[in-house]
Design an enzyme around this catalytic site. Sequence first.
Site, short mmCIF file in Angstrom:
data_model
loop_
_atom_site.label_atom_id
_atom_site.label_comp_id
_atom_site.label_asym_id
_atom_site.label_seq_id
_atom_site.Cartn_x
_atom_site.Cartn_y
_atom_site.Cartn_z
N SER A 147 0.84 -1.21 0.00
CA SER A 147 0.00 0.00 0.00
C SER A 147 0.87 1.25 0.00
CB SER A 147 -0.86 0.02 1.26
OG SER A 147 -1.54 1.25 1.39
N TYR A 160 -2.38 -1.05 11.09
CA TYR A 160 -2.47 -1.49 9.69
C TYR A 160 -1.24 -1.10 8.87
CZ TYR A 160 -4.25 -1.32 4.81
OH TYR A 160 -4.41 -1.47 3.45
N LYS A 164 1.54 -3.17 6.11
CA LYS A 164 1.75 -2.90 4.68
C LYS A 164 3.24 -2.64 4.40
CE LYS A 164 -1.51 -4.30 3.64
NZ LYS A 164 -2.04 -5.12 2.55
N1 NAI Z 1 -8.80 -0.37 -0.97
C1 NAI Z 1 -7.68 0.35 -0.76
O1 NAI Z 1 -7.71 1.60 -0.78
C2 NAI Z 1 -6.39 -0.31 -0.57
C3 NAI Z 1 -6.28 -1.67 -0.28
N2 NAI Z 1 -5.05 -2.23 -0.11
C4 NAI Z 1 -4.91 -3.64 0.19
O2 NAI Z 1 -5.56 -4.41 -0.80
C5 NAI Z 1 -5.93 -5.66 -0.27
C6 NAI Z 1 -7.35 -5.96 -0.66
O3 NAI Z 1 -8.19 -5.01 -0.05
P1 NAI Z 1 -9.55 -4.48 -0.70
O4 NAI Z 1 -9.83 -5.21 -1.96
O5 NAI Z 1 -9.47 -3.02 -0.73
O6 NAI Z 1 -10.58 -4.88 0.44
P2 NAI Z 1 -11.87 -5.81 0.45
O7 NAI Z 1 -12.38 -5.74 1.84
O8 NAI Z 1 -12.77 -5.45 -0.67
O9 NAI Z 1 -11.29 -7.26 0.14
C7 NAI Z 1 -10.51 -7.95 1.07
C8 NAI Z 1 -10.39 -9.38 0.63
O10 NAI Z 1 -9.60 -10.09 1.59
C9 NAI Z 1 -10.34 -11.21 2.06
N3 NAI Z 1 -9.98 -11.52 3.43
C10 NAI Z 1 -10.06 -10.70 4.50
N4 NAI Z 1 -9.64 -11.34 5.60
C11 NAI Z 1 -9.29 -12.59 5.21
C12 NAI Z 1 -8.79 -13.73 5.88
N5 NAI Z 1 -8.57 -13.71 7.20
N6 NAI Z 1 -8.54 -14.84 5.16
C13 NAI Z 1 -8.79 -14.87 3.83
N7 NAI Z 1 -9.25 -13.83 3.14
C14 NAI Z 1 -9.51 -12.70 3.83
C15 NAI Z 1 -11.80 -10.82 1.90
O11 NAI Z 1 -12.62 -11.98 1.88
C16 NAI Z 1 -11.75 -10.08 0.58
O12 NAI Z 1 -11.76 -10.98 -0.50
C17 NAI Z 1 -5.69 -5.57 1.24
O13 NAI Z 1 -4.49 -6.23 1.56
C18 NAI Z 1 -5.54 -4.09 1.49
O14 NAI Z 1 -4.70 -3.82 2.57
C19 NAI Z 1 -3.91 -1.50 -0.23
C20 NAI Z 1 -3.96 -0.19 -0.51
C21 NAI Z 1 -5.20 0.51 -0.69
C1 LIG Z 2 -8.33 1.12 3.81
C2 LIG Z 2 -7.80 2.45 3.42
O1 LIG Z 2 -8.76 3.26 2.86
C3 LIG Z 2 -6.75 2.33 2.41
O2 LIG Z 2 -5.87 1.29 2.75
C4 LIG Z 2 -4.70 1.60 2.30
O3 LIG Z 2 -3.78 0.85 2.35
C5 LIG Z 2 -4.70 2.96 1.71
O4 LIG Z 2 -3.61 3.67 2.07
C6 LIG Z 2 -5.93 3.57 2.21
O5 LIG Z 2 -5.68 4.21 3.44
#
Ligand code: NAI
Ligand SMILES: C[C@H](O)[C@@H]1OC(=O)[C@H](O)[C@@H]1O
Length: 257
Positions: A147, A160, A164
């Site tokens: 991230s 968190y 990352k």
């Molecule tokens: N949305 C954002 O702005 C950003 C997200 N990220 C990272 O991207 C990745 C995906 O996040 P998003 O798609 O945004 O969130 P989301 O909440 O839409 O998806 C998260 C995914 O991880 C799965 N998950 C959560 N806990 C789990 C566990 N214990 N075991 C197996 N699967 C699990 C969920 O079922 C889901 O498929 C995360 O690692 C997050 O930190 C990084 C930077 C920015």
């Molecule tokens: C969950 C936050 O909106 C998201 O997660 C990240 O890793 C990004 O920096 C944003 O803060």
Amino acid sequence: MRELEKHMLLKDKTVIVTGGSRGIGRAVAVACAQHGANVVVSHHSHADETIADIQALGRGVVAVKGDVADPQTAQLLVQAAVENFGGVDVLVSNAGICPFHGFLDMPLETFQRTMEVNLHGAFYVTQAVANRMKDQGRGGAIIAISSISALVGGEYQTHYTPTKAGVHSLMQSTAIALGKYGIRCNSVMPGTILTDINKDDLSDPEKVAYFNKRIPLGRMGQPEDIGGAVVFLASDMAAYVTGASLLVDGGLFVNLQ
Ligand SMILES: NC(=O)C1=CN([C@@H]2O[C@H](COP(=O)(O)OP(=O)(O)OC[C@H]3O[C@@H](n4cnc5c(N)ncnc54)[C@H](O)[C@@H]3O)[C@@H](O)[C@H]2O)C=CC1
Ligand SMILES: C[C@H](O)[C@@H]1OC(=O)[C@H](O)[C@@H]1O
């Protein structure tokens, strides 16, 4: 069809995506399938939409239910890739949580669970996949979804942001440990991407307006914005890229004033 296949960067590769049921993981899984890959999707509840998307593209898909914080889940994912597709070529360690909370009264269980899912989970799956890739003897690519938060802080993300930074660091060290096996390890650093993880946090219109103004490209990201970066790092186009990170944030990080 042949013409299209010439442009596929992951033709007949097998990709494991953790947390592939929705958000960034789902978009990454679909992007890999669009580029010709078969996909093993790990999920925590159900992955019906992702499965349907990938089947519609005519690619193979298998879903494995499990908590990435449990080391056994990593073994089950590798087993599914081997049994269904004969091995694994790419890992995208994506599953993660971000339960926003203040620092001074952070519940111990919130801190521990965030570490266990985001960082320990990434370690377990990276180690399990890397061992299989080593045994296969044909290299591979591992990509962690880190991230922009690996580089900058967040008042309600003190549990968190270290995870990352941690997964990025994991990719740097595994790049060294695994280079001799032809296994490349990189991280993608998304900026703010509109998914369920930040739905509540971004329910404040003022915060949305702030982000949109601060991001040089004028909008927050969509999950699909991350797919291309991952496909690139997974593919032979990035054959000499390892231990690197790719910011995909619309320019947010560099925009101080
Ligand atoms: N949305 C954002 O702005 C950003 C997200 N990220 C990272 O991207 C990745 C995906 O996040 P998003 O798609 O945004 O969130 P989301 O909440 O839409 O998806 C998260 C995914 O991880 C799965 N998950 C959560 N806990 C789990 C566990 N214990 N075991 C197996 N699967 C699990 C969920 O079922 C889901 O498929 C995360 O690692 C997050 O930190 C990084 C930077 C920015
Ligand atoms: C969950 C936050 O909106 C998201 O997660 C990240 O890793 C990004 O920096 C944003 O803060």
